[in-house]
Design a protein around this motif. Structure first.
Motif, short mmCIF file in Angstrom:
data_model
loop_
_atom_site.label_atom_id
_atom_site.label_comp_id
_atom_site.label_asym_id
_atom_site.label_seq_id
_atom_site.Cartn_x
_atom_site.Cartn_y
_atom_site.Cartn_z
N ILE A 188 0.82 -1.21 0.00
CA ILE A 188 0.00 0.00 0.00
C ILE A 188 0.86 1.27 0.00
CG2 ILE A 188 -0.35 0.41 2.47
CD1 ILE A 188 -3.08 0.48 -0.19
N GLY A 189 2.08 1.16 0.47
CA GLY A 189 2.97 2.32 0.51
C GLY A 189 3.67 2.62 -0.80
N SER A 190 3.41 1.82 -1.82
CA SER A 190 4.09 2.00 -3.11
C SER A 190 3.60 3.26 -3.81
CB SER A 190 3.83 0.79 -4.00
OG SER A 190 4.43 0.99 -5.26
N GLN A 191 4.48 3.85 -4.59
CA GLN A 191 4.10 5.00 -5.40
C GLN A 191 3.48 4.57 -6.73
OE1 GLN A 191 7.44 7.63 -5.80
NE2 GLN A 191 7.49 8.10 -3.62
N ARG A 192 3.57 3.29 -7.05
CA ARG A 192 3.01 2.77 -8.30
C ARG A 192 1.57 2.32 -8.07
NH1 ARG A 192 8.38 -0.49 -9.89
NH2 ARG A 192 9.55 1.32 -10.59
N ALA A 193 0.70 2.80 -8.93
CA ALA A 193 -0.73 2.53 -8.77
C ALA A 193 -1.05 1.04 -8.84
CB ALA A 193 -1.53 3.28 -9.83
N TYR A 194 -0.38 0.29 -9.72
CA TYR A 194 -0.72 -1.13 -9.84
C TYR A 194 -0.33 -1.90 -8.58
CZ TYR A 194 4.10 -2.59 -10.92
OH TYR A 194 5.44 -2.86 -10.86
N ARG A 195 0.72 -1.48 -7.90
CA ARG A 195 1.09 -2.13 -6.62
C ARG A 195 0.07 -1.80 -5.54
NH1 ARG A 195 7.66 -1.81 -6.13
NH2 ARG A 195 8.08 -3.18 -7.90
N ARG A 196 -0.42 -0.57 -5.55
CA ARG A 196 -1.47 -0.22 -4.58
C ARG A 196 -2.74 -1.01 -4.86
NH1 ARG A 196 0.48 4.96 -5.69
NH2 ARG A 196 -1.42 5.45 -6.85
N MET A 197 -3.02 -1.27 -6.15
CA MET A 197 -4.19 -2.09 -6.48
C MET A 197 -4.02 -3.51 -5.95
SD MET A 197 -6.32 -0.10 -7.79
CE MET A 197 -7.55 -1.03 -8.66
N ILE A 198 -2.80 -4.05 -6.05
CA ILE A 198 -2.52 -5.36 -5.46
C ILE A 198 -2.79 -5.31 -3.96
CG2 ILE A 198 -0.66 -6.98 -4.89
CD1 ILE A 198 0.60 -6.24 -7.63
N ALA A 199 -2.38 -4.22 -3.32
CA ALA A 199 -2.60 -4.08 -1.88
C ALA A 199 -4.08 -4.06 -1.54
CB ALA A 199 -1.93 -2.80 -1.38
N PHE A 200 -4.86 -3.30 -2.29
CA PHE A 200 -6.30 -3.25 -1.99
C PHE A 200 -6.97 -4.59 -2.22
CE2 PHE A 200 -5.81 1.46 -2.41
CZ PHE A 200 -6.21 1.75 -1.13
N TRP A 201 -6.59 -5.30 -3.30
CA TRP A 201 -7.14 -6.64 -3.51
C TRP A 201 -6.75 -7.55 -2.35
CZ3 TRP A 201 -11.10 -7.97 -6.05
CH2 TRP A 201 -11.43 -7.37 -7.25
N GLY A 202 -5.50 -7.43 -1.90
CA GLY A 202 -5.05 -8.23 -0.76
C GLY A 202 -5.82 -7.92 0.50
N PHE A 203 -6.05 -6.63 0.75
CA PHE A 203 -6.83 -6.24 1.93
C PHE A 203 -8.26 -6.80 1.85
CE2 PHE A 203 -3.92 -2.46 2.77
CZ PHE A 203 -3.40 -3.01 3.92
N ILE A 204 -8.85 -6.74 0.67
CA ILE A 204 -10.22 -7.24 0.51
C ILE A 204 -10.26 -8.75 0.75
CG2 ILE A 204 -12.04 -7.59 -1.20
CD1 ILE A 204 -11.26 -4.72 -2.25
#
Length: 71
Positions: free
Chosen positions: A11-27
């Motif tokens: 979630i701390g990444s500056q890259r949007a696709y990594r943050r999307m991975i984080a949100f999918w992981g959180f879900i």
């Protein structure tokens, strides 16, 4: 718990696709915690995870719109 920690890392990444991975992981982790809460009869945990799921969905949506406008 591992899914939650890995998502927190991304979630701390500056890259949007990594943050999307984080949100999918959180879900996914919200769902896993709810399953565990049902097994353990932990109603407060289930309620907390439902609220966090809503917050993660909001973050997912905002990140999705931000990544679309930057491309």
């Amino acid at each position: 718990m591992v899914v939650t920690v890995a998502s927190a890392w991304f979630i701390g990444s500056q890259r949007a696709y990594r943050r999307m991975i984080a949100f999918w992981g959180f879900i996914v982790s919200n769902g896993l915690w709810v399953i565990w809460g049902l097994h353990a009869d932990a109603h407060a945990l289930i309620m907390l995870e439902c609220v966090l799921l809503g917050m993660n969905a909001r973050g997912f949506r905002k990140n999705l719109h931000a990544s679309e406008s930057s491309t």
